[in-house]
Design an enzyme around this catalytic site. Structure first.
Site, PDB file in Angstrom:
ATOM      1  N   HIS A 126       1.030  -1.011   0.293  1.00 61.22           N
ATOM      2  CA  HIS A 126      -0.016  -0.446  -0.005  1.00 61.22           C
ATOM      3  C   HIS A 126       0.872   1.238  -0.020  1.00 61.22           C
ATOM      4  O   HIS A 126       0.777   2.611   0.026  1.00 61.22           O
ATOM      5  CB  HIS A 126      -1.401  -0.051   1.129  1.00 61.22           C
ATOM      6  CG  HIS A 126      -1.701  -0.869   1.158  1.00 61.22           C
ATOM      7  ND1 HIS A 126      -2.378  -1.461   2.359  1.00 61.22           N
ATOM      8  CD2 HIS A 126      -1.837  -1.546   0.113  1.00 61.22           C
ATOM      9  CE1 HIS A 126      -3.155  -2.647   1.640  1.00 61.22           C
ATOM     10  NE2 HIS A 126      -3.121  -2.845   0.803  1.00 61.22           N
ATOM     11  N   CYS A 134       4.489  12.510  -8.248  1.00 63.12           N
ATOM     12  CA  CYS A 134       3.697  13.359  -8.917  1.00 63.12           C
ATOM     13  C   CYS A 134       2.290  13.007  -9.541  1.00 63.12           C
ATOM     14  O   CYS A 134       2.301  11.663  -9.456  1.00 63.12           O
ATOM     15  CB  CYS A 134       4.756  13.636 -10.063  1.00 63.12           C
ATOM     16  SG  CYS A 134       3.741  14.975 -10.933  1.00 63.12           S
ATOM     17  N   CYS A 156       8.820  17.676 -12.583  1.00 62.99           N
ATOM     18  CA  CYS A 156       6.961  19.021 -14.154  1.00 62.99           C
ATOM     19  C   CYS A 156       6.482  20.012 -13.491  1.00 62.99           C
ATOM     20  O   CYS A 156       5.939  20.660 -13.880  1.00 62.99           O
ATOM     21  CB  CYS A 156       6.365  17.292 -14.602  1.00 62.99           C
ATOM     22  SG  CYS A 156       5.374  16.958 -13.596  1.00 62.99           S
ATOM     23  N   GLY A 193      -1.917  -9.275  13.121  1.00 62.70           N
ATOM     24  CA  GLY A 193      -2.287  -8.479  12.535  1.00 62.70           C
ATOM     25  C   GLY A 193      -2.676  -7.337  11.544  1.00 62.70           C
ATOM     26  O   GLY A 193      -3.172  -6.350  11.380  1.00 62.70           O
ATOM     27  N   THR A 194      -3.691  -8.211  10.693  1.00 62.82           N
ATOM     28  CA  THR A 194      -4.316  -7.773   9.765  1.00 62.82           C
ATOM     29  C   THR A 194      -5.815  -8.372   9.876  1.00 62.82           C
ATOM     30  O   THR A 194      -6.196  -9.060  10.562  1.00 62.82           O
ATOM     31  CB  THR A 194      -3.889  -7.702   8.106  1.00 62.82           C
ATOM     32  OG1 THR A 194      -5.197  -7.338   7.720  1.00 62.82           O
ATOM     33  CG2 THR A 194      -4.044 -10.363   8.250  1.00 62.82           C
TER      34      THR A 194
HETATM   35  N1  APR Z   1      -1.167  -7.005  17.680  1.00 60.54           N
HETATM   36  C1  APR Z   1      -2.208  -7.900  16.225  1.00 60.54           C
HETATM   37  N2  APR Z   1      -2.488  -7.822  15.912  1.00 60.54           N
HETATM   38  C2  APR Z   1      -3.792  -6.629  16.732  1.00 60.54           C
HETATM   39  C3  APR Z   1      -2.788  -6.105  18.080  1.00 60.54           C
HETATM   40  C4  APR Z   1      -1.719  -6.528  17.966  1.00 60.54           C
HETATM   41  N3  APR Z   1      -1.010  -5.919  19.186  1.00 60.54           N
HETATM   42  N4  APR Z   1      -3.802  -5.134  17.931  1.00 60.54           N
HETATM   43  C5  APR Z   1      -4.606  -4.884  16.977  1.00 60.54           C
HETATM   44  N5  APR Z   1      -4.332  -6.009  16.014  1.00 60.54           N
HETATM   45  C6  APR Z   1      -4.951  -6.720  14.574  1.00 60.54           C
HETATM   46  C7  APR Z   1      -7.092  -6.055  14.999  1.00 60.54           C
HETATM   47  O1  APR Z   1      -7.773  -7.592  15.649  1.00 60.54           O
HETATM   48  C8  APR Z   1      -7.859  -6.414  13.427  1.00 60.54           C
HETATM   49  O2  APR Z   1      -8.247  -7.321  13.606  1.00 60.54           O
HETATM   50  O3  APR Z   1      -5.341  -5.571  13.629  1.00 60.54           O
HETATM   51  C9  APR Z   1      -6.666  -5.950  13.191  1.00 60.54           C
HETATM   52  C10 APR Z   1      -6.059  -4.319  12.403  1.00 60.54           C
HETATM   53  O4  APR Z   1      -6.859  -4.481  11.431  1.00 60.54           O
HETATM   54  P1  APR Z   1      -7.123  -3.138  10.228  1.00 60.54           P
HETATM   55  O5  APR Z   1      -7.406  -1.889  11.402  1.00 60.54           O
HETATM   56  O6  APR Z   1      -8.902  -2.928   9.680  1.00 60.54           O
HETATM   57  O7  APR Z   1      -5.721  -3.015   9.962  1.00 60.54           O
HETATM   58  P2  APR Z   1      -5.536  -3.684   8.245  1.00 60.54           P
HETATM   59  O8  APR Z   1      -6.153  -5.340   8.247  1.00 60.54           O
HETATM   60  O9  APR Z   1      -3.710  -3.269   8.403  1.00 60.54           O
HETATM   61  O10 APR Z   1      -6.219  -2.747   7.523  1.00 60.54           O
HETATM   62  C11 APR Z   1      -6.124  -3.090   5.973  1.00 60.54           C
HETATM   63  O11 APR Z   1      -7.671  -1.170   4.690  1.00 60.54           O
HETATM   64  O12 APR Z   1      -7.550   0.867   5.633  1.00 60.54           O
HETATM   65  C12 APR Z   1      -6.757   0.597   4.733  1.00 60.54           C
HETATM   66  O13 APR Z   1      -5.198   0.598   3.829  1.00 60.54           O
HETATM   67  C13 APR Z   1      -5.319   0.907   4.759  1.00 60.54           C
HETATM   68  O14 APR Z   1      -3.535  -0.755   4.914  1.00 60.54           O
HETATM   69  C14 APR Z   1      -5.031  -0.616   5.397  1.00 60.54           C
HETATM   70  C15 APR Z   1      -5.664  -1.850   4.987  1.00 60.54           C
END
Ligand code: APR
Length: 250
Positions: A126, A134, A156, A193-194
């Site tokens: 991302h 630009c 430019c 962590g996603t």
């Molecule tokens: N360790 C592991 N996971 C964690 C922790 C931690 N300490 N704290 C929170 N989380 C988890 C949450 O439970 C959640 O599932 O991290 C996740 C964060 O999710 P989002 O906030 O949705 O982030 P992400 O998945 O990276 O979002 C994807 O969406 O907003 C766009 O471009 C942005 O890259 C981002 C994409």
């Protein structure tokens, strides 16, 4: 180091970790949460900036409407990052690049904390908050926390915008293709962590699994990916990832 209560890494996962050569890790905002970087969706809330949901202020549409407002949001996030440090999860993943023959770190994060934690060759799906591009010739400009960001394109003279993938935009060419190649070839895939809600990033663990990899999720909450994983470790990345250090060849 405090072992999170009830945290148990199976013998099978330890064995696979100890014996793996091709490993892919996909990270999201949660890996930076313990550094103090707010996540976008975790905990049921959605990040809001001046009354605008983050996916509105971070959109290609908003760039058309009000580019200064978009910069204000990213300037605010960059300022936040200046006082924050990589955490144990970032540092552990940096160590893993020396541990595995073929290690790939793919991140959705734009915060640069993996690199500050020592990771090299990170696939940034991302983009990065520490770059500008630009609007017309797409020249890119890297800048550090000490430097002012460019106000316009040196080449430019046109306007520049944050070099991050905005909602409504495609991923940078090359980055995703590299990640797909590695996901299809890895033996072990960790998803850290996603919320696994944003595609195509969330499709990478699915591809890894379909290609025979063992998939493990690290997250204090369940996600749409959890049922699909071979193992889930419900804890914080900074507490869970260092636990793998104890995994040795049987
Ligand atoms: N360790 C592991 N996971 C964690 C922790 C931690 N300490 N704290 C929170 N989380 C988890 C949450 O439970 C959640 O599932 O991290 C996740 C964060 O999710 P989002 O906030 O949705 O982030 P992400 O998945 O990276 O979002 C994807 O969406 O907003 C766009 O471009 C942005 O890259 C981002 C994409």
């Amino acid at each position: 180091m405090q072992i999170p209560s009830g945290m148990f890494i199976s013998e099978e996962l330890r064995r696979r970790f100890a014996g793996a050569t091709r490993v892919l890790v996909l990270t999201g905002a949660g890996v930076s949460a313990e550094s103090g970087v707010p996540t976008f969706r975790g905990g049921g809330d959605t990040a809001v900036w001046k009354g605008l949901p983050f996916d509105v202020i971070s959109s290609a549409h908003m760039v058309q409407q009000d580019l200064p407002a978009v910069w204000e949001w990213f300037d605010y996030r960059r300022d936040l990052l200046k006082s924050l440090e990589p955490n144990a999860a970032h540092k552990t993943l940096a160590d893993w690049q020396h541990r595995f023959e073929d290690f790939t770190l793919v991140t959705q994060n734009v915060d640069g904390l993996h690199q500050r934690g020592g990771s090299r060759d990170v696939i940034e799906l991302h983009g990065s908050i520490w770059r500008a591009r630009c609007i017309s010739c797409h020249s890119r400009y890297e800048f550090s926390a000490e430097e002012l960001r460019p106000q316009e394109c040196v080449g430019c003279g046109d306007a520049v915008l944050p070099d991050v993938v905005l909602f409504g935009e495609l991923l940078p060419t090359g980055a995703f293709e590299r990640a797909v190649e590695k996901a299809a070839a890895c033996e072990l895939c960790l998803v850290v962590g996603t919320s696994a809600l944003v595609y195509p990033a969330a499709g990478l663990p699915e591809l890894a699994k379909a290609s025979g990899a063992f998939v493990c999720e690290v997250n204090p909450e369940r996600t749409p990916l959890s049922d699909f994983c071979d193992e889930i470790l419900m804890g914080k990345a900074g507490e869970v990832l260092p636990l793998f250090a104890e995994s040795r060849e049987p």
